[in-house]
Design an enzyme around this catalytic site. Structure first.
Site, PDB file in Angstrom:
ATOM      1  N   ARG A   1     -12.377  16.804 -10.962  1.00  9.26           N
ATOM      2  CA  ARG A   1     -12.799  15.286 -10.314  1.00  9.26           C
ATOM      3  C   ARG A   1     -12.137  14.797  -8.856  1.00  9.26           C
ATOM      4  O   ARG A   1     -12.470  13.170  -8.625  1.00  9.26           O
ATOM      5  CB  ARG A   1     -13.039  14.742 -10.956  1.00  9.26           C
ATOM      6  CG  ARG A   1     -13.648  15.198 -12.292  1.00  9.26           C
ATOM      7  CD  ARG A   1     -14.389  14.594 -13.302  1.00  9.26           C
ATOM      8  NE  ARG A   1     -14.698  15.317 -15.026  1.00  9.26           N
ATOM      9  CZ  ARG A   1     -16.272  14.825 -15.230  1.00  9.26           C
ATOM     10  NH1 ARG A   1     -16.572  13.754 -14.536  1.00  9.26           N
ATOM     11  NH2 ARG A   1     -16.549  15.558 -16.306  1.00  9.26           N
TER      12      ARG A   1
ATOM     13  N   GLY B   1      -5.592   3.265  -9.426  1.00  2.93           N
ATOM     14  CA  GLY B   1      -7.350   2.889  -9.246  1.00  2.93           C
ATOM     15  C   GLY B   1      -6.992   4.499  -8.708  1.00  2.93           C
ATOM     16  O   GLY B   1      -8.489   5.489  -8.961  1.00  2.93           O
TER      17      GLY B   1
ATOM     18  N   ASP C   1      -7.779 -10.726  -3.750  1.00  4.79           N
ATOM     19  CA  ASP C   1      -8.802 -11.543  -2.910  1.00  4.79           C
ATOM     20  C   ASP C   1      -8.764 -12.698  -4.241  1.00  4.79           C
ATOM     21  O   ASP C   1      -8.112 -12.582  -5.323  1.00  4.79           O
ATOM     22  CB  ASP C   1     -10.577 -10.822  -3.923  1.00  4.79           C
ATOM     23  CG  ASP C   1     -10.042 -10.436  -5.010  1.00  4.79           C
ATOM     24  OD1 ASP C   1     -10.325  -9.130  -4.823  1.00  4.79           O
ATOM     25  OD2 ASP C   1     -11.389 -10.969  -5.980  1.00  4.79           O
TER      26      ASP C   1
ATOM     27  N   ARG D   1      -4.722  -4.790   3.366  1.00  9.11           N
ATOM     28  CA  ARG D   1      -4.441  -3.954   2.458  1.00  9.11           C
ATOM     29  C   ARG D   1      -3.108  -2.996   2.076  1.00  9.11           C
ATOM     30  O   ARG D   1      -2.170  -2.948   0.759  1.00  9.11           O
ATOM     31  CB  ARG D   1      -5.243  -3.660   1.626  1.00  9.11           C
ATOM     32  CG  ARG D   1      -6.184  -4.666   1.345  1.00  9.11           C
ATOM     33  CD  ARG D   1      -7.984  -4.218   0.644  1.00  9.11           C
ATOM     34  NE  ARG D   1      -8.416  -5.508   1.085  1.00  9.11           N
ATOM     35  CZ  ARG D   1      -9.509  -5.722  -0.558  1.00  9.11           C
ATOM     36  NH1 ARG D   1      -9.662  -4.986  -1.438  1.00  9.11           N
ATOM     37  NH2 ARG D   1     -10.421  -7.318   0.488  1.00  9.11           N
TER      38      ARG D   1
ATOM     39  N   SER E   1      -5.121  -4.058  -7.016  1.00 10.20           N
ATOM     40  CA  SER E   1      -5.174  -4.574  -6.558  1.00 10.20           C
ATOM     41  C   SER E   1      -5.397  -5.040  -8.075  1.00 10.20           C
ATOM     42  O   SER E   1      -5.597  -4.688  -8.612  1.00 10.20           O
ATOM     43  CB  SER E   1      -6.003  -4.646  -5.327  1.00 10.20           C
ATOM     44  OG  SER E   1      -7.330  -4.219  -6.324  1.00 10.20           O
TER      45      SER E   1
ATOM     46  N   ARG F   1       0.753   1.113 -13.600  1.00  9.33           N
ATOM     47  CA  ARG F   1      -0.003   0.873 -12.860  1.00  9.33           C
ATOM     48  C   ARG F   1      -0.068   0.542 -11.616  1.00  9.33           C
ATOM     49  O   ARG F   1       1.439  -0.536 -11.468  1.00  9.33           O
ATOM     50  CB  ARG F   1      -0.846  -0.308 -13.381  1.00  9.33           C
ATOM     51  CG  ARG F   1      -1.891  -0.655 -12.613  1.00  9.33           C
ATOM     52  CD  ARG F   1      -3.618  -0.775 -13.142  1.00  9.33           C
ATOM     53  NE  ARG F   1      -4.283  -1.485 -12.685  1.00  9.33           N
ATOM     54  CZ  ARG F   1      -5.118  -1.588 -11.108  1.00  9.33           C
ATOM     55  NH1 ARG F   1      -4.851  -0.576 -11.047  1.00  9.33           N
ATOM     56  NH2 ARG F   1      -5.717  -2.334 -10.970  1.00  9.33           N
TER      57      ARG F   1
ATOM     58  N   ARG G   1      -5.207   6.145  -2.099  1.00 17.23           N
ATOM     59  CA  ARG G   1      -4.719   5.230  -2.878  1.00 17.23           C
ATOM     60  C   ARG G   1      -2.646   6.585  -3.231  1.00 17.23           C
ATOM     61  O   ARG G   1      -1.971   6.563  -2.430  1.00 17.23           O
ATOM     62  CB  ARG G   1      -4.262   4.266  -3.223  1.00 17.23           C
ATOM     63  CG  ARG G   1      -4.976   3.168  -2.055  1.00 17.23           C
ATOM     64  CD  ARG G   1      -3.832   2.239  -2.082  1.00 17.23           C
ATOM     65  NE  ARG G   1      -3.873   1.474  -1.013  1.00 17.23           N
ATOM     66  CZ  ARG G   1      -5.060  -0.031  -0.953  1.00 17.23           C
ATOM     67  NH1 ARG G   1      -5.025   0.234  -2.299  1.00 17.23           N
ATOM     68  NH2 ARG G   1      -6.023  -0.810  -0.418  1.00 17.23           N
TER      69      ARG G   1
HETATM   70  N1  HPA Z   1     -12.224  -8.781 -10.617  1.00 21.96           N
HETATM   71  C1  HPA Z   1     -11.842  -7.307 -11.390  1.00 21.96           C
HETATM   72  N2  HPA Z   1     -10.847  -6.835 -10.855  1.00 21.96           N
HETATM   73  C2  HPA Z   1     -10.356  -6.998  -9.948  1.00 21.96           C
HETATM   74  C3  HPA Z   1     -11.024  -7.946  -8.657  1.00 21.96           C
HETATM   75  C4  HPA Z   1     -11.359  -8.747  -9.370  1.00 21.96           C
HETATM   76  O1  HPA Z   1     -12.361  -9.729  -9.134  1.00 21.96           O
HETATM   77  N3  HPA Z   1     -10.041  -7.940  -7.280  1.00 21.96           N
HETATM   78  C5  HPA Z   1      -9.476  -6.861  -7.748  1.00 21.96           C
HETATM   79  N4  HPA Z   1      -9.626  -5.929  -8.756  1.00 21.96           N
END
Ligand code: HPA
Length: 234
Positions: A43, A20, A204, A217, A90, A87, A24
């Protein structure tokens, strides 16, 4: 050139990894590819092409969310003939047997809606990964010191979701994790007969509230890149 990608014809490899975050993409290209060359700066959505074990690879940022990913994946497929799109990103874990740093391989990606939704009208299409890529990624993950979880994920439209009941239903139905891009990537890949997969690292935890410190990370992100590359060329 396409509308949002400045690369010349032939500058983009048939295999594209899509984080994303464009920074990265830069880090992954410099860390894992030989002779990476920046092929897109439009962009600030950086893209790089280099080689991995002799295979040409592009790593192109997708931005956050399905509308952004849809722009880049569409142009990679239609204008640059990308064949394999993986893809790397995270996700937030939704099950208690999943921990931060674990790897999630998204077999399916549910959503409330995605940019392709209107086209499919009354059909509740089930976006799914390419089985060969999924199997190869699982094998690659098992070879290293990670715990891969394979199953359904949820591609959300809202990071700051004010519908906690919706998350509850996802948890109840066994959804492993939430992110914001895979459902559209899988749908586009199916429509154009390309291979797609989402390899995700848990950053998370929505149930326990655990969070991966920023310094870690990067390390877990690296494992994900290696898994994606090994899967692409298995
Ligand atoms: N929500 C949506 N996308 C995410 C999250 C989340 O908690 N953590 C990492 N990508």
């Amino acid at each position: 050139m396409s509308t949002h990608i400045g690369a010349k014809e032939g500058d983009i490899a048939p295999t594209v990894l899509m984080p994303g975050d464009p920074l990265r993409a830069k880090w992954a290209a410099r860390t894992f590819l030989d002779d990476p060359v920046c092929i897109n700066e439009v962009r600030g959505m950086l893209g790089f092409t280099g080689t991995w074990r002799g295979h040409p690879v592009t790593i192109q940022g997708s931005g956050m969310g399905m509308p952004s990913l849809s722009i880049y994946a569409n142009e990679l497929i239609r204008d640059y003939d990308a064949q394999t799109l993986i893809r790397i990103g995270s996700c937030g874990a939704m099950q208690t047997d999943i921990a931060v740093r674990d790897v999630v391989l998204a077999m399916t990606a549910s959503s409330v809606g995605n940019p392709s939704r209107a086209m499919l009208r009354e059909i509740h299409y089930a976006p799914h990964a390419d089985f060969g890529l999924l199997r190869a990624a699982h094998e690659a993950a098992l070879r290293r010191d990670t715990t891969p979880h394979v199953g359904g994920i949820y591609s959300s439209d809202t990071f700051y979701d004010e519908r906690p009941d919706l998350h509850e239903q996802m948890v109840r139905h066994g959804i492993l994790a939430v992110e914001m891009e895979a459902a559209e990537l899988y749908t586009l890949a199916a429509r154009h007969r390309r291979r797609a997969l989402a390899v995700l690292t848990v950053s998370d935890h929505l149930v326990t509230g655990e969070d991966l410190p920023a310094i870690e990370r990067e390390q877990s992100f690296g494992e994900m890149v290696e898994i994606a590359l090994e899967a692409a060329f298995a």
